[in-house]
Design an enzyme around this catalytic site. Structure first.
Site, mmCIF file in Angstrom:
data_model
loop_
_atom_site.group_PDB
_atom_site.id
_atom_site.type_symbol
_atom_site.label_atom_id
_atom_site.label_comp_id
_atom_site.label_asym_id
_atom_site.label_seq_id
_atom_site.Cartn_x
_atom_site.Cartn_y
_atom_site.Cartn_z
ATOM 1 C CD GLU A 38 -19.797 -33.605 35.815
ATOM 2 O OE1 GLU A 38 -18.978 -33.418 35.119
ATOM 3 O OE2 GLU A 38 -20.254 -33.645 36.730
ATOM 4 C CE LYS A 109 -18.611 -35.713 39.398
ATOM 5 N NZ LYS A 109 -18.331 -34.668 38.723
ATOM 6 C CB CYS A 142 -16.663 -35.533 35.688
ATOM 7 S SG CYS A 142 -15.348 -34.493 35.033
HETATM 8 C C1 ACM Z 1 -15.784 -32.861 37.419
HETATM 9 O O1 ACM Z 1 -16.149 -33.647 38.018
HETATM 10 N N1 ACM Z 1 -16.893 -32.044 36.863
HETATM 11 C C2 ACM Z 1 -14.366 -31.915 37.272
#
Ligand code: ACM
Length: 266
Positions: A38, A109, A142
């Site tokens: 990420e 995301k 993530c």
């Molecule tokens: C995350 O979502 N970077 C912990």
């Protein structure tokens, strides 16, 4: 098919260095698909919204995407990588998918973690599956891992592999992804980063490494430790992710009973 995860140690704000590091480290002819962490080009711990806006780029028109398309052509591989995206004056924590023939797609995301909520808009693309030639790839980023719905919808949409760019700070995800693979009979490739960041007078964040590739029966096919920058590769057979039979009587997706899952869809 060979898939790989790259475990990086980016330097905050040094986009050229971070992109070049990947370009120098990834070997040619070693994998057909690479998953990177990420926010791989910028680093993670932003101090302000202005800083995010400065480091965010357009997908696919920005310099990072263009460099990654060139790298994909050189490696003859599909690349999945996380980066801050600027679009219509707002920023998203996104992941792009590019291949030797150019841009394939992107995902924003959905489940933002901690202070990300201050800096990014929640994703509006929905979970998506892209055709990467030899495999159908789904993308989540993530913290999406803690919502089993993320992996399940990608499996229902036909993903063979879940590509999972990450900057993990909690120690649970690597174990949970074994279950995400098993409960969806799917490959998962989690690419995490190393190092610590302590920016803007905030509490330091230490990233947990442990990048891994997990098979559809929950088998650990490859896993890196929490200290070394580098990459890991595993050979996969997408047919194994397409066979959802558990016994002669049970089909993992076919046996679902959505009529009893009502609140899950609210
Ligand atoms: C995350 O979502 N970077 C912990």
């Amino acid at each position: 098919m060979l898939i790989g995860v790259y475990q990086s140690q980016p330097v905050f704000g040094e986009v050229n260095f971070n992109v070049e590091q990947v370009s120098n480290d990834l070997p040619e002819g070693t994998a057909d698909l690479w998953v990177l962490p990420e926010l791989f080009n910028s680093g993670y711990q932003f101090a302000s919204k202005e800083e995010v806006a400065d480091l965010a780029e357009e997908i696919p028109g920005g310099r990072t995407c263009r460099a990654m398309i060139n790298l994909a052509a050189r490696l003859r591989a599909v690349l999945v990588f996380g980066m801050a995206e600027r679009a219509n004056k707002v920023c998203y924590n996104s992941a792009a998918v590019v291949g030797p023939r150019g841009f394939i797609g992107f995902y924003r995301k959905v489940h933002l973690f901690a202070e990300e909520k201050k800096f990014f808009e929640p994703g509006d693309t929905g979970f998506q599956v892209f055709d990467a030639g030899q495999a159908k790839v789904g993308v989540m980023i993530c913290f999406d891992w803690i919502f089993p719905e993320s992996a399940r919808i990608l499996a229902l949409l036909g993903a063979d592999i879940i590509c999972h760019p990450s900057n993990l700070v909690l120690p649970y995800c690597q174990k949970a992804m074994v279950t995400r693979s098993l409960e969806n009979a799917i490959y998962t490739a989690t690419a995490n980063r190393l190092g610590s960041e302590a920016r803007g007078g905030k509490k330091p964040l230490t990233f947990t490494g442990g990048s891994q590739i997990i098979g559809p029966s929950g088998q650990v096919l490859s896993r890196l430790n929490d200290r070394e920058k580098g990459w890991a590769v595993a050979e996969i057979n997408v047919e194994e992710a397409r066979d959802k039979k558990i016994t002669d009587y049970n089909d993992l997706l076919g046996d679902r009973k959505p009529e009893f899952y009502g609140r899950l869809c609210e």
